[in-house]
Design an enzyme around this catalytic site. Structure first.
Site, PDB file in Angstrom:
ATOM      1  N   ASN A  25       0.663  -1.512   0.049  1.00 28.86           N
ATOM      2  CA  ASN A  25       0.356   0.108  -0.124  1.00 28.86           C
ATOM      3  C   ASN A  25       0.506   1.303  -0.452  1.00 28.86           C
ATOM      4  O   ASN A  25       0.332   2.414   0.050  1.00 28.86           O
ATOM      5  CB  ASN A  25      -0.903  -0.088   1.376  1.00 28.86           C
ATOM      6  CG  ASN A  25       0.054  -0.207   2.547  1.00 28.86           C
ATOM      7  OD1 ASN A  25       0.814  -0.235   2.094  1.00 28.86           O
ATOM      8  ND2 ASN A  25      -0.746   0.100   3.609  1.00 28.86           N
ATOM      9  N   ASP A  50       2.834   2.722   1.822  1.00 29.78           N
ATOM     10  CA  ASP A  50       4.047   3.569   2.626  1.00 29.78           C
ATOM     11  C   ASP A  50       4.621   2.680   3.480  1.00 29.78           C
ATOM     12  O   ASP A  50       5.689   3.270   4.346  1.00 29.78           O
ATOM     13  CB  ASP A  50       2.328   2.782   4.452  1.00 29.78           C
ATOM     14  CG  ASP A  50       2.784   1.270   4.555  1.00 29.78           C
ATOM     15  OD1 ASP A  50       3.294   0.534   4.292  1.00 29.78           O
ATOM     16  OD2 ASP A  50       2.509   1.139   5.767  1.00 29.78           O
ATOM     17  N   ASP A  57       3.945  -6.179   4.358  1.00 33.47           N
ATOM     18  CA  ASP A  57       2.799  -6.794   4.864  1.00 33.47           C
ATOM     19  C   ASP A  57       1.860  -7.301   5.129  1.00 33.47           C
ATOM     20  O   ASP A  57       2.372  -8.253   3.772  1.00 33.47           O
ATOM     21  CB  ASP A  57       1.480  -5.388   4.477  1.00 33.47           C
ATOM     22  CG  ASP A  57       1.528  -4.723   3.653  1.00 33.47           C
ATOM     23  OD1 ASP A  57       1.341  -5.004   2.333  1.00 33.47           O
ATOM     24  OD2 ASP A  57       1.856  -3.506   3.251  1.00 33.47           O
ATOM     25  N   ASP A  63       6.167 -16.884  14.269  1.00 31.75           N
ATOM     26  CA  ASP A  63       6.696 -16.856  15.601  1.00 31.75           C
ATOM     27  C   ASP A  63       6.214 -16.595  17.344  1.00 31.75           C
ATOM     28  O   ASP A  63       5.533 -15.984  17.643  1.00 31.75           O
ATOM     29  CB  ASP A  63       7.864 -15.476  15.101  1.00 31.75           C
ATOM     30  CG  ASP A  63       9.427 -15.811  15.622  1.00 31.75           C
ATOM     31  OD1 ASP A  63      10.010 -15.844  16.410  1.00 31.75           O
ATOM     32  OD2 ASP A  63      10.328 -15.170  14.531  1.00 31.75           O
ATOM     33  N   ASP A  79      11.025 -18.069  19.643  1.00 32.50           N
ATOM     34  CA  ASP A  79      12.096 -16.933  20.113  1.00 32.50           C
ATOM     35  C   ASP A  79      12.778 -17.222  21.306  1.00 32.50           C
ATOM     36  O   ASP A  79      11.969 -17.596  22.090  1.00 32.50           O
ATOM     37  CB  ASP A  79      12.042 -15.915  19.739  1.00 32.50           C
ATOM     38  CG  ASP A  79      12.654 -14.528  19.926  1.00 32.50           C
ATOM     39  OD1 ASP A  79      13.114 -14.347  19.197  1.00 32.50           O
ATOM     40  OD2 ASP A  79      13.064 -13.777  20.801  1.00 32.50           O
ATOM     41  N   GLU A  97      14.304 -22.105  18.943  1.00 34.12           N
ATOM     42  CA  GLU A  97      15.697 -21.237  19.024  1.00 34.12           C
ATOM     43  C   GLU A  97      16.441 -21.231  20.400  1.00 34.12           C
ATOM     44  O   GLU A  97      15.539 -20.383  21.206  1.00 34.12           O
ATOM     45  CB  GLU A  97      15.491 -19.565  18.741  1.00 34.12           C
ATOM     46  CG  GLU A  97      16.551 -18.623  18.190  1.00 34.12           C
ATOM     47  CD  GLU A  97      16.484 -17.161  18.219  1.00 34.12           C
ATOM     48  OE1 GLU A  97      17.233 -16.056  18.136  1.00 34.12           O
ATOM     49  OE2 GLU A  97      15.732 -16.551  19.570  1.00 34.12           O
ATOM     50  N   HIS A 118      16.900 -14.008  10.534  1.00 31.40           N
ATOM     51  CA  HIS A 118      17.027 -11.658  10.220  1.00 31.40           C
ATOM     52  C   HIS A 118      18.140 -11.102  10.828  1.00 31.40           C
ATOM     53  O   HIS A 118      18.102 -10.077  11.508  1.00 31.40           O
ATOM     54  CB  HIS A 118      15.554 -11.795  10.570  1.00 31.40           C
ATOM     55  CG  HIS A 118      15.328 -12.589  11.651  1.00 31.40           C
ATOM     56  ND1 HIS A 118      14.704 -13.436  12.294  1.00 31.40           N
ATOM     57  CD2 HIS A 118      15.189 -11.497  13.217  1.00 31.40           C
ATOM     58  CE1 HIS A 118      15.476 -13.964  13.315  1.00 31.40           C
ATOM     59  NE2 HIS A 118      14.663 -12.213  14.160  1.00 31.40           N
ATOM     60  N   ASP A 119      18.642 -12.084  11.620  1.00 26.28           N
ATOM     61  CA  ASP A 119      19.201 -11.935  13.078  1.00 26.28           C
ATOM     62  C   ASP A 119      21.335 -11.521  12.181  1.00 26.28           C
ATOM     63  O   ASP A 119      22.082 -11.055  13.388  1.00 26.28           O
ATOM     64  CB  ASP A 119      19.496 -12.091  14.132  1.00 26.28           C
ATOM     65  CG  ASP A 119      18.396 -11.903  15.355  1.00 26.28           C
ATOM     66  OD1 ASP A 119      17.921 -10.780  14.468  1.00 26.28           O
ATOM     67  OD2 ASP A 119      17.777 -12.818  15.618  1.00 26.28           O
TER      68      ASP A 119
HETATM   69  O1  TEU Z   1      17.223 -12.948  18.825  1.00 28.49           O
HETATM   70  C1  TEU Z   1      17.766 -13.916  20.404  1.00 28.49           C
HETATM   71  C2  TEU Z   1      19.436 -13.546  20.143  1.00 28.49           C
HETATM   72  O2  TEU Z   1      19.907 -13.972  20.601  1.00 28.49           O
HETATM   73  C3  TEU Z   1      19.599 -12.643  19.426  1.00 28.49           C
HETATM   74  O3  TEU Z   1      20.431 -11.657  20.255  1.00 28.49           O
HETATM   75  C4  TEU Z   1      20.372 -12.292  18.651  1.00 28.49           C
HETATM   76  O4  TEU Z   1      21.402 -13.357  19.138  1.00 28.49           O
HETATM   77  C5  TEU Z   1      21.485 -11.649  18.109  1.00 28.49           C
HETATM   78  O5  TEU Z   1      20.256 -10.981  17.957  1.00 28.49           O
HETATM   79  C6  TEU Z   1      22.351 -12.048  17.439  1.00 28.49           C
HETATM   80  O6  TEU Z   1      23.018 -10.298  16.810  1.00 28.49           O
HETATM   81  C7  TEU Z   1      16.116 -13.029  19.267  1.00 28.49           C
HETATM   82  C8  TEU Z   1      15.433 -12.669  17.781  1.00 28.49           C
HETATM   83  O7  TEU Z   1      15.780 -13.527  16.899  1.00 28.49           O
HETATM   84  C9  TEU Z   1      15.911 -11.152  17.315  1.00 28.49           C
HETATM   85  O8  TEU Z   1      15.618 -10.963  16.467  1.00 28.49           O
HETATM   86  C10 TEU Z   1      14.989 -11.034  18.560  1.00 28.49           C
HETATM   87  O9  TEU Z   1      15.740  -9.395  18.628  1.00 28.49           O
HETATM   88  C11 TEU Z   1      15.650 -11.546  19.923  1.00 28.49           C
HETATM   89  O10 TEU Z   1      15.190 -12.854  19.922  1.00 28.49           O
HETATM   90  C12 TEU Z   1      14.656 -10.736  21.308  1.00 28.49           C
HETATM   91  O11 TEU Z   1      13.358 -11.509  20.760  1.00 28.49           O
HETATM   92 CA    CA Z   2       2.622  -1.439   3.603  1.00 26.51          CA
END
Ligand code: TEU
Ligand code: CA
Length: 559
Positions: A25, A27, A31, A100, A201, A257, A330-331
């Site tokens: 959309n 923004d 989404d 998640d 998580d 995780e 994503h981390d």
């Molecule tokens: O990450 C868990 C975690 O241990 C993080 O500290 C991770 O090691 C770090 O992001 C690596 O750089 C989970 C999620 O995957 C993360 O996105 C969240 O920020 C975190 O838990 C808190 O919920």
């Molecule tokens: Ca959007």
């Protein structure tokens, strides 16, 4: 249960970070309707499951990992109606969806915490971890994983609450049976909607040692909380209870995780008879680049160490539990930048090699969005372009408080910042990579004109079509899923080669992790035998007893 055939062992999971996937959309924020638009893309790729990073209501201190309502959708992402449609459209295409589950902590804007903060006799007080202490002195010396202290002072009650992550992410008190009741009924609500499981998580952190003792400072400012929070005293009891009361009632998949997990612990969490989870993520291969500032480093991994880690997990779980296979999430930084070579010359070939190496191991593979295109790390000029709370906090702490040179910190950020994985998905070569018609919440990577889905889907030699083939091979050859694993030439510093065996079949996987030509000798037992090449990232050459591998070449032979 030993080596039993189960659907989730045969799946390939695709991780979506909704904020950066597709904006419908204008923004600037990805989404749910954007995801719906791209389901055909995922179906074409062949993945059979999607892990959605959090889409719940959240003030977005940590991009949705700080939840203020577990049973509602973040406004940025859409509505519950959009979610229901996403789920049913995904199911129509044979794609399962796992959500998640972030229950080590909530947002400080969750109604439980708002209540909890009101007074020491509020019914929600014990939902969180509060401690008294002398004025101005925290209950202990723990440091938060996102920088600073792990305790936040509350004026009204003259007490502190614990937050392992940001101060807007207070840790829940799992020792309180009411917290477990709430979490379990929320999970049941989602499962009754028809979702296919959970990625949990930091589930290994939910039980803390009661006394909350000071941690070792390792010469730094703050004490290390890990020994008192990771695999804490009751974690296995709580997960058994979760399994009995919730998980066991559904045909789903769970993946924990399990930060800090060892082989022994992994079997407790996810052994076939554990009665807890189905699988866990381990992070030892992610830690190979750690340096004197922990994860903040510019170190290159060593292939010898990487092989040791994978070998240990492949053998260690054999017959007792199931591996999860991933290069990124994503981390983490982008796979090709970290483990391959993202230079113009070798990006594609090394991305394909990495895919081969991982997807032929035993376990359930995860593809992080954009990995199937060989998307790379990003180098924003200024810290102001970064959005990740961990990156920003650590920059401030290291540069402003500890005097680390900004150039050094930026170099670390280019190597390992979480924002490397969070730049928008590169759909095409139009402005903002076709991710949004507005202004994206985080800048796109400049290389989108070259690296994008549109260009790759129709190019049979693309990284995309290579991943597609890897994924389809798994559906045709049971050996890829269930075969035993055996490492070849463990001392080779450049080649990762291994054998998979199943009934009378064998697979030989050979991957050159270097940009140099490398020689590889076929193992004795297979010499001179005929084999069919299943996949390779170079034009096929005749199989000989001595192979010379081109830069980042990968080959898979079936005997
Ligand atoms: O990450 C868990 C975690 O241990 C993080 O500290 C991770 O090691 C770090 O992001 C690596 O750089 C989970 C999620 O995957 C993360 O996105 C969240 O920020 C975190 O838990 C808190 O919920
Ligand atoms: Ca959007």
């Amino acid at each position: 249960m030993n080596q039993e055939k189960v659907w989730w062992k045969e799946s390939v999971v695709y991780q979506i970070y909704p904020r950066s996937f597709k904006d419908s959309n204008g923004d600037g924020i990805g989404d749910l309707r954007g995801i719906i638009e791209k389901l055909d893309y995922l179906k074409d790729l062949g993945v059979t499951m999607v892990w959605l990073s959090p889409i719940y209501k959240s003030p977005n201190e940590d991009n949705g990992y700080d939840i203020s309502d577990y049973q509602d959708i973040m406004d940025d992402f859409g509505t519950m109606h959009d979610f229901d449609e996403l789920l049913s459209e995904a199911h129509k295409r044979g794609i399962k969806i796992i959500m998640d589950l972030v229950v080590n902590h909530t947002s400080d804007e969750h109604k439980w915490f708002i209540e909890s903060k009101k007074s020491i006799d509020n019914p929600y007080r014990e939902y969180y971890i509060w401690r008294k202490s002398k004025a101005g002195v925290e209950p202990n010396n723990w440091g938060s994983w996102f920088g600073g202290k792990a305790w936040e002072y509350d004026n009204a009650s003259d007490m502190y609450y614990l937050h392992i992550f940001a101060k807007k992410q207070p840790d829940l008190n799992w020792d309180n049976p009411k917290v477990r009741d709430e979490v379990f009924s929320m999970m049941t609500w989602w499962l009754d909607k028809g979702i296919d499981g959970f990625r949990m998580d930091v589930i290994s952190l939910i039980s803390k040692v009661k006394e909350l003792p000071d941690g070792d400072t390792h010469g730094g400012l703050y004490g290390d909380l890990a020994p008192y929070c990771i695999h804490g005293p009751n974690v296995h009891d709580y997960l058994k209870e979760m399994n009995e009361r919730v998980l066991s009632k559904y045909d789903i998949m769970t993946v924990g995780e399990a930060t800090g997990v060892t082989i022994e612990e992994a079997k407790k969490y996810a052994g076939y008879d554990s009665g807890e989870l189905d699988t866990v993520f381990q992070f030892e291969h992610m830690d190979l680049t750690n340096g004197e500032h922990g994860k903040w480093s510019n170190k290159r991994f060593s292939l010898l160490e990487l092989k040791k880690v994978f070998d240990k997990w492949q053998k260690g779980l054999k017959g007792e539990a199931w591996n999860c296979l991933f290069w990124s999430n994503h981390d983490q930084p982008r796979a090709v930048s970290r483990f391959g070579d993202d230079s113009h010359q070798y990006r594609e070939v090394s991305a394909k090699m990495l895919g081969t190496c991982l997807h032929m191991l035993q376990g359930t593979p995860y593809v992080y969005q954009g990995e199937e295109l060989g998307m790379t790390n990003v180098r924003f000029k200024s810290i102001d372009n970064y959005r990740d709370i961990e990156t920003i906090n650590t920059y401030n702490e290291n540069v402003n408080n500890r005097g680390l040179q900004p150039e050094i910190m930026m170099d670390y950020i280019y190597h390992v910042s979480r924002d490397n994985a969070r730049t928008p998905m590169q759909w095409d070569d139009t402005e903002n990579a076709g991710f949004t018609t507005g202004t994206p919440w985080i800048k796109v990577n400049d290389n989108y004109k070259k690296i994008n889905a549109k260009a790759q889907v129709n190019d049979e030699n693309s990284v995309y079509n290579y991943y597609k083939k890897l994924i389809s091979l798994r559906k045709e050859h049971e050996i890829i899923i269930y075969g035993d694993y055996e490492l070849l030439s463990p001392e080779d510093e450049n080649i990762y080669a291994y054998i998979r065996s199943f009934n009378n079949d064998k697979l030989l996987i050979i991957c050159n992790f270097s940009k140099y030509i490398m020689n590889f000798e076929i193992p004795k037992e297979l010499k001179g035998k005929e084999a069919k090449m299943l996949i390779s990232n170079y034009p096929e050459e005749k199989l000989a007893d001595n192979i010379s591998l081109r830069p980042y070449e990968a080959r898979v032979y079936k005997y």
